[in-house]
Scaffold this active site. Structure first.
Site, PDB file in Angstrom:
ATOM      1  N   ARG A  77       0.663  -0.947   0.389  1.00 14.71           N
ATOM      2  CA  ARG A  77       0.163  -0.113   0.231  1.00 14.71           C
ATOM      3  C   ARG A  77       1.057   1.788   0.532  1.00 14.71           C
ATOM      4  O   ARG A  77       0.255   2.061  -0.138  1.00 14.71           O
ATOM      5  CB  ARG A  77      -0.944  -0.489   1.583  1.00 14.71           C
ATOM      6  CG  ARG A  77      -2.006   1.163   1.480  1.00 14.71           C
ATOM      7  CD  ARG A  77      -2.534   0.827   2.118  1.00 14.71           C
ATOM      8  NE  ARG A  77      -2.396   0.355   3.130  1.00 14.71           N
ATOM      9  CZ  ARG A  77      -2.046   1.070   4.412  1.00 14.71           C
ATOM     10  NH1 ARG A  77      -1.325   2.143   4.584  1.00 14.71           N
ATOM     11  NH2 ARG A  77      -2.490   0.411   5.605  1.00 14.71           N
ATOM     12  N   TYR A 118     -15.789  16.315 -16.409  1.00 12.50           N
ATOM     13  CA  TYR A 118     -15.964  15.238 -16.187  1.00 12.50           C
ATOM     14  C   TYR A 118     -17.562  14.950 -15.219  1.00 12.50           C
ATOM     15  O   TYR A 118     -17.166  15.533 -14.301  1.00 12.50           O
ATOM     16  CB  TYR A 118     -14.911  14.444 -15.518  1.00 12.50           C
ATOM     17  CG  TYR A 118     -15.044  12.286 -16.271  1.00 12.50           C
ATOM     18  CD1 TYR A 118     -15.243  12.083 -17.356  1.00 12.50           C
ATOM     19  CD2 TYR A 118     -14.854  12.552 -14.409  1.00 12.50           C
ATOM     20  CE1 TYR A 118     -15.885  10.694 -16.651  1.00 12.50           C
ATOM     21  CE2 TYR A 118     -15.404  10.275 -14.415  1.00 12.50           C
ATOM     22  CZ  TYR A 118     -16.164   9.577 -15.778  1.00 12.50           C
ATOM     23  OH  TYR A 118     -16.276   8.496 -15.779  1.00 12.50           O
ATOM     24  N   ASP A 138      -7.106  18.409 -15.066  1.00  9.37           N
ATOM     25  CA  ASP A 138      -7.297  16.568 -16.001  1.00  9.37           C
ATOM     26  C   ASP A 138      -7.073  16.505 -16.438  1.00  9.37           C
ATOM     27  O   ASP A 138      -7.374  17.879 -18.207  1.00  9.37           O
ATOM     28  CB  ASP A 138      -8.740  16.541 -15.707  1.00  9.37           C
ATOM     29  CG  ASP A 138      -9.572  15.479 -15.535  1.00  9.37           C
ATOM     30  OD1 ASP A 138      -8.050  14.183 -16.879  1.00  9.37           O
ATOM     31  OD2 ASP A 138     -10.355  14.956 -14.595  1.00  9.37           O
ATOM     32  N   LYS A 164      -8.131   5.691 -19.527  1.00 11.37           N
ATOM     33  CA  LYS A 164      -8.482   6.220 -21.694  1.00 11.37           C
ATOM     34  C   LYS A 164      -6.749   6.116 -21.520  1.00 11.37           C
ATOM     35  O   LYS A 164      -6.509   5.093 -21.730  1.00 11.37           O
ATOM     36  CB  LYS A 164      -9.096   7.591 -20.977  1.00 11.37           C
ATOM     37  CG  LYS A 164      -9.760   8.362 -19.169  1.00 11.37           C
ATOM     38  CD  LYS A 164     -10.760   6.938 -20.055  1.00 11.37           C
ATOM     39  CE  LYS A 164     -12.004   6.955 -19.241  1.00 11.37           C
ATOM     40  NZ  LYS A 164     -12.158   7.972 -18.099  1.00 11.37           N
TER      41      LYS A 164
END
Ligand SMILES: *Cc1c(COP(=O)(O)O)cnc(C)c1O
Length: 378
Positions: free
Chosen positions: A46, A98, A170, A195
Site C-alpha cells: 500500500r 467529467y 485533468d 483512457k
C-alpha cells in the site's frame, strides 16, 4: 531525452535480481526486512511497490514533474487530490467537467463543508471575480468532455499563482504527449489512466504528477493513508501501455481529425466540435497550448435525437460503450452515458443536448471508420 524514449525507459532499469528487461510484477503485499530495524527500500505494497514505483517515475518524467503517483482509478486520484482541502476552504471548478468529478464535488466534497463553486473559467474576468480569500484550489479540465472546450492554462495559472492558489488540470484527454500542464504553470496534472495512458481498455487507473516537493509529500501521505494506490498487476499493464503512448496518440489524432473534417462537410451533420477545425472558437489556443488534438470529439447530426439514436445504434465498427481512449473506436451519447449523473439543466447549460454524439476514435484504418459513419448517417 525525447518523450518517446522516456515513455519506454524512464523509471525502468533491468531487474536487479535476474536482469529482467521488462519491469516484473511484484505481486507481493510485503518485503522482508534485512534485519530488525532495517527495512529494504520497500516494506508494504500500500505504501510503495517496485512495479508501481516504476510506473510512477515514468509518469513523472512524461508530465515533467518531480513526483508521480498511480491510483486504483481516475476517481481515486481525484478523491486524493480533493483531500488536500479542508472544511471552510473554497474551490473554483470549471463548470464543464467529467460527470464523475462533478458528482464527487457536488454530492460528497460539498457535504463536508468545502465550498464548491462551479464557474466558467473560459472567461478570465468571471474567474478573477470568483476568487475569495479562502479559495484554495482551482480545478480545470481541458479539452473538456464532450464539447472539446479549451481553457487557457497559462493564463489561469498566472492568476492563481499571484494569489498562491493551487491549480489542478485533468489532462486525461490530451495526455502529456500533446499537452503538459506543469510546463504551463499548473501545480498538479491528473489523469484517468483508464483512457489514453493505458490505452487498451483493460485497466482502470489514475495518475497524479506534481512539481512541488511539499505538495508531493502530502499527496504521497494521502495515497498511503487513504489506500488509493494502484495494484501491482494493474501498474504493470499501465506501464506497458505507456510504451506506445506516443505512437498511439499520433494515430488517434490523425484519424479523429480526418473524421472531424469529413463530418463537418457532411450534408446530414449540423455541427462538429473538434479543436483542430478552423471554425472551433478556440482553434488558436489549441495550436498554442497543444501539440495535437487527441482522439475524442463530438458532433450533432441534423434531425434531432431520433436521428442521433439511429446513428448510435447502426454503427458496426464503433462500439456503443462508455469510456474512451482505447485502440478500438467507441461511440456514445453523453446525455445518458458519460454525463448521465448530471442534472438535465446543468447539461443543457453547458451545451450537452440529447442529440450530441461523442466519438472516441481508435487506431483502426480511417477508411473503415469513415465508411461505418457514412452508412450509419444514411
Ligand atoms: C474517465 C475520466 C475520469 C475518471 O476516471 P476513472 O478511471 O473512470 O475513475 C476523470 N476525468 C476524465 C476527464 C475522465 O475521462
Amino acid at each position: 531525452m525525447h518523450f518517446e524514449t522516456r515513455a519506454i525507459h524512464a523509471g525502468q532499469e533491468p531487474d536487479p535480481v535476474y536482469g529482467a528487461v521488462m519491469t516484473p510484477i511484484y505481486q507481493t503485499t510485503n518485503f522482508a526486512f534485512k534485519e530488525l530495524g532495517q527495512p529494504g527500500p520497500f516494506e508494504y505494497t500500500r505504501s510503495a511497490n517496485p512495479t508501481r514505483s516504476a510506473l510512477e517515475s515514468c509518469l513523472a518524467s512524461l508530465e515533467g514533474g518531480t513526483r508521480g503517483f498511480a491510483f486504483a482509478t481516475g476517481m481515486a486520484g481525484i478523491a486524493t487530490v480533493l483531500n488536500l482541502l479542508n472544511a471552510g476552504d473554497h474551490i473554483i471548478v470549471h463548470a464543464d467537467l467529467y460527470g464523475g468529478t462533478y458528482r464527487l464535488l457536488s454530492s460528497v466534497i460539498a457535504e463536508k463543508g468545502v465550498s464548491v463553486e462551479f464557474s466558467n473559467l473560459r472567461d478570465l474576468d468571471t474567474f478573477r471575480q470568483a476568487i475569495r480569500p479562502n479559495t484554495k484550489m482551482i480545478w480545470t479540465e481541458t479539452p473538456t468532455n464532450p464539447l472539446l472546450h479549451l481553457l487557457d492554462l497559462a493564463a489561469i495559472a498566472e492568476i492563481a499563482q499571484e494569489k498562491k492558489i493551487l491549480t489542478v488540470c485533468d489532462n486525461t484527454f490530451a495526455t502529456p504527449c500533446f499537452q503538459q500542464p506543469l510546463s504551463l504553470g499548473i501545480d498538479i496534472a491528473l489523469h484517468s489512466t483508464t483512457k489514453y495512458i493505458n490505452g487498451h481498455s483493460d485497466v482502470v487507473g489514475g495518475a497524479i504528477v506534481v512539481k512541488d516537493a511539499v505538495v508531493g509529500k502530502r499527496i504521497g501521505f494521502l495515497q498511503n493513508s487513504m489506500g488509493t494506490a494502484q495494484a501491482p498487476f494493474d501498474s504493470f499493464l499501465v506501464l506497458r501501455g505507456l510504451k506506445t503512448l506516443a505512437l498511439r496518440m499520433q494515430a488517434h489524432n490523425q484519424n479523429a481529425l480526418a473524421l472531424a473534417e469529413w463530418l463537418s462537410e457532411h450534408p446530414k451533420v449540423d455541427k462538429v466540435f473538434h479543436p483542430g477545425l478552423k471554425d472551433h472558437p478556440q482553434h488558436d489556443l489549441a495550436l498554442r497550448q497543444m501539440t495535437g488534438f487527441g482522439g475524442t470529439f463530438s458532433f450533432r447530426p441534423k434531425g434531432g435525437k431520433e436521428v442521433a439514436a439511429r446513428v448510435l445504434s447502426s454503427v458496426r465498427i464503433f462500439t456503443l460503450a462508455e469510456s474512451l481512449g482505447g485502440v478500438e473506436s467507441l461511440i456514445g451519447q453523453p446525455w445518458t452515458m458519460s454525463h448521465g449523473s448530471m442534472p438535465a439543466d446543468v447539461k443543457l447549460a453547458s451545451g450537452i443536448t440529447e442529440d450530441l454524439i461523442r466519438l472516441s476514435v481508435g487506431i483502426e484504418h480511417v477508411d473503415d471508420l469513415r465508411e461505418d459513419l457514412r452508412e450509419a448517417l444514411g
